[in-house]
Design an enzyme around this catalytic site. Structure first.
Site, PDB file in Angstrom:
ATOM      1  N   ASP A  34       2.466   5.649  27.412  1.00 33.05           N
ATOM      2  CA  ASP A  34       2.894   6.354  26.200  1.00 33.05           C
ATOM      3  C   ASP A  34       2.003   6.067  25.005  1.00 33.05           C
ATOM      4  O   ASP A  34       2.278   6.520  23.888  1.00 33.05           O
ATOM      5  CB  ASP A  34       4.343   5.999  25.857  1.00 33.05           C
ATOM      6  CG  ASP A  34       4.538   4.518  25.544  1.00 33.05           C
ATOM      7  OD1 ASP A  34       3.551   3.751  25.634  1.00 33.05           O
ATOM      8  OD2 ASP A  34       5.667   4.129  25.212  1.00 33.05           O
ATOM      9  N   GLY A  35       0.922   5.312  25.226  1.00 27.62           N
ATOM     10  CA  GLY A  35      -0.026   5.049  24.151  1.00 27.62           C
ATOM     11  C   GLY A  35       0.158   3.717  23.452  1.00 27.62           C
ATOM     12  O   GLY A  35      -0.674   3.319  22.648  1.00 27.62           O
ATOM     13  N   GLU A  36       1.264   3.017  23.742  1.00 26.06           N
ATOM     14  CA  GLU A  36       1.474   1.715  23.113  1.00 26.06           C
ATOM     15  C   GLU A  36       0.393   0.727  23.559  1.00 26.06           C
ATOM     16  O   GLU A  36      -0.061   0.754  24.705  1.00 26.06           O
ATOM     17  CB  GLU A  36       2.847   1.155  23.486  1.00 26.06           C
ATOM     18  CG  GLU A  36       4.007   1.882  22.843  1.00 26.06           C
ATOM     19  CD  GLU A  36       5.338   1.234  23.182  1.00 26.06           C
ATOM     20  OE1 GLU A  36       5.346   0.145  23.798  1.00 26.06           O
ATOM     21  OE2 GLU A  36       6.376   1.819  22.839  1.00 26.06           O
ATOM     22  N   ARG A  86      -7.479  -0.479  -1.450  1.00 17.31           N
ATOM     23  CA  ARG A  86      -7.791   0.242  -2.691  1.00 17.31           C
ATOM     24  C   ARG A  86      -6.574   0.938  -3.289  1.00 17.31           C
ATOM     25  O   ARG A  86      -6.638   1.445  -4.405  1.00 17.31           O
ATOM     26  CB  ARG A  86      -8.900   1.264  -2.434  1.00 17.31           C
ATOM     27  CG  ARG A  86     -10.267   0.608  -2.226  1.00 17.31           C
ATOM     28  CD  ARG A  86     -11.362   1.640  -2.049  1.00 17.31           C
ATOM     29  NE  ARG A  86     -11.340   2.221  -0.718  1.00 17.31           N
ATOM     30  CZ  ARG A  86     -12.188   3.154  -0.312  1.00 17.31           C
ATOM     31  NH1 ARG A  86     -13.105   3.617  -1.138  1.00 17.31           N
ATOM     32  NH2 ARG A  86     -12.122   3.633   0.914  1.00 17.31           N
ATOM     33  N   GLN A  87      -5.472   0.964  -2.547  1.00 18.11           N
ATOM     34  CA  GLN A  87      -4.258   1.629  -3.038  1.00 18.11           C
ATOM     35  C   GLN A  87      -3.300   0.584  -3.613  1.00 18.11           C
ATOM     36  O   GLN A  87      -2.348   0.159  -2.969  1.00 18.11           O
ATOM     37  CB  GLN A  87      -3.589   2.399  -1.902  1.00 18.11           C
ATOM     38  CG  GLN A  87      -4.488   3.485  -1.317  1.00 18.11           C
ATOM     39  CD  GLN A  87      -3.815   4.219  -0.170  1.00 18.11           C
ATOM     40  OE1 GLN A  87      -2.603   4.309  -0.105  1.00 18.11           O
ATOM     41  NE2 GLN A  87      -4.617   4.743   0.742  1.00 18.11           N
ATOM     42  N   HIS A 119     -11.625  -5.096  -2.164  1.00 14.93           N
ATOM     43  CA  HIS A 119     -11.999  -4.202  -3.259  1.00 14.93           C
ATOM     44  C   HIS A 119     -11.552  -4.721  -4.620  1.00 14.93           C
ATOM     45  O   HIS A 119     -12.261  -4.569  -5.619  1.00 14.93           O
ATOM     46  CB  HIS A 119     -11.420  -2.808  -3.012  1.00 14.93           C
ATOM     47  CG  HIS A 119     -11.951  -1.758  -3.938  1.00 14.93           C
ATOM     48  ND1 HIS A 119     -13.267  -1.362  -3.929  1.00 14.93           N
ATOM     49  CD2 HIS A 119     -11.347  -1.043  -4.921  1.00 14.93           C
ATOM     50  CE1 HIS A 119     -13.447  -0.437  -4.850  1.00 14.93           C
ATOM     51  NE2 HIS A 119     -12.301  -0.230  -5.469  1.00 14.93           N
ATOM     52  N   LYS A 181     -23.370   7.817 -16.033  1.00  9.65           N
ATOM     53  CA  LYS A 181     -23.327   9.275 -16.009  1.00  9.65           C
ATOM     54  C   LYS A 181     -23.333   9.816 -17.435  1.00  9.65           C
ATOM     55  O   LYS A 181     -22.597   9.333 -18.291  1.00  9.65           O
ATOM     56  CB  LYS A 181     -22.066   9.769 -15.290  1.00  9.65           C
ATOM     57  CG  LYS A 181     -22.028   9.475 -13.810  1.00  9.65           C
ATOM     58  CD  LYS A 181     -20.764  10.049 -13.187  1.00  9.65           C
ATOM     59  CE  LYS A 181     -20.698   9.748 -11.701  1.00  9.65           C
ATOM     60  NZ  LYS A 181     -19.468  10.287 -11.081  1.00  9.65           N
ATOM     61  N   ARG A 183     -23.009  13.564 -19.307  1.00  7.71           N
ATOM     62  CA  ARG A 183     -22.751  14.993 -19.114  1.00  7.71           C
ATOM     63  C   ARG A 183     -23.699  15.803 -19.997  1.00  7.71           C
ATOM     64  O   ARG A 183     -23.685  15.685 -21.218  1.00  7.71           O
ATOM     65  CB  ARG A 183     -21.297  15.344 -19.428  1.00  7.71           C
ATOM     66  CG  ARG A 183     -20.970  16.816 -19.178  1.00  7.71           C
ATOM     67  CD  ARG A 183     -19.493  17.051 -19.005  1.00  7.71           C
ATOM     68  NE  ARG A 183     -18.945  16.416 -17.812  1.00  7.71           N
ATOM     69  CZ  ARG A 183     -19.093  16.911 -16.569  1.00  7.71           C
ATOM     70  NH1 ARG A 183     -19.791  18.037 -16.366  1.00  7.71           N
ATOM     71  NH2 ARG A 183     -18.566  16.286 -15.550  1.00  7.71           N
TER      72      ARG A 183
END
Length: 283
Positions: A34-36, A86-87, A119, A181, A183
């Site tokens: 079953d993928g386990e 990163r969250q 991070h 940066k 603009r």
């Protein structure tokens, strides 16, 4: 002491075991119909070091299964690359703090955790056991010194990565700067070093992660227009999603190099030394 690893960090684990002068344990991995996932250790010890990067959910499950298989031992968990790190902020109501959730899960059953260039080091506070972060700035500096660069200009892609670039450059006293940066118009942005000229220089852009490489491609093209002799990129974690490696090379980046926290064909230097130092510092 015995070192074991998930399928995702086998080479790094072998080098860590060599650096610690201890055995590398074997692990059998397979799956049920079953993928386990299933795994079995060939041996255990009173002190276990588990090495496992977590780029996806399967890697997380393997890591948790390894921790459980080592129950009863004193466990040092090494997470060279920690996905979800990163969250760490909520931007919308109902979102999880994913970094906190993963850190809490990884804290279960282990004595300590060691990460590599996580991070944001603030994430370490979410672990419920002592957590430390190792930096590969020195390893990147030594890698660059061995490469064919003539007094490279070490650039961070933005001011947030400037401190890390500075640590890399300090190894051999190279000049360092970060990209800024500007603009020009509604649909035109210029990227250039904030303080130093790129003209005639071998430029190396360093960062903790290369994900899709989009910003680096743009930066490389603009640095070439400004007269840079060459543009290369070195990172710690080579995520290299969405064809990033080919995109960078085709976009004029001379070399793309990463460590073995994520084992890639372009892993040019190892995190093993920093991991060994971190582990030895825990005991």
């Amino acid at each position: 002491m015995l070192v074991v690893s998930t399928e995702y960090s086998q080479i790094l684990a072998a080098n860590v075991a060599k650096g610690l002068d201890c055995p590398l344990g074997g692990v059998k991995f397979s799956r049920f119909p079953d993928g386990e996932q299933y795994l079995r250790l060939s041996a255990t010890d009173r002190h276990m070091v588990i090495v496992g990067s977590i780029p996806d959910a399967d890697a997380l499950v393997q890591t948790l299964l390894l921790v459980d298989a080592c129950e009863g031992a004193e466990i040092t968990l090494v997470v060279p690359y920690m996905g979800y790190a990163r969250q760490d902020k909520r931007f919308n109501e109902g979102e999880p703090l994913s970094a906190r959730a993963i850190a809490r899960v990884l804290s279960t059953g282990v004595s300590r955790v060691l990460t590599v260039n996580i991070h944001d080091r603030a994430v370490l506070s979410h672990f419920r056991v002592p957590a430390h972060d190792a930096s590969l700035a020195g390893e990147i500096g030594r890698y660059l010194e061995k490469s064919a660069f003539s007094s490279p200009l070490v650039l961070a892609p933005d001011d947030g990565a400037a401190a890390f670039a500075g640590q890399v450059a300090t190894v051999y006293g190279w000049e360092t700067d970060h990209l800024e940066k500007t603009r020009i118009s509604g649909n035109e942005v210029r990227m250039a070093p904030r303080n130093l000229e790129a003209k005639g220089r071998d430029v190396v852009i360093v960062d903790d992660i290369i994900s899709t490489g989009g910003t680096l491609v743009t930066a490389a093209a603009m640095l070439k227009e400004q007269g840079a002799r060459s543009v290369s990129s070195v990172c710690v974690h080579g995520v290299l999603a969405e064809g990033a490696y080919a995109r960078l090379l085709s976009g004029g980046v001379r070399e793309v190099a990463c460590s073995d926290t994520l084992e890639r064909a372009c892993s040019r230097y190892s995190a093993a030394g920093a991991v060994v130092d971190g582990i030895e510092g825990c005991w």
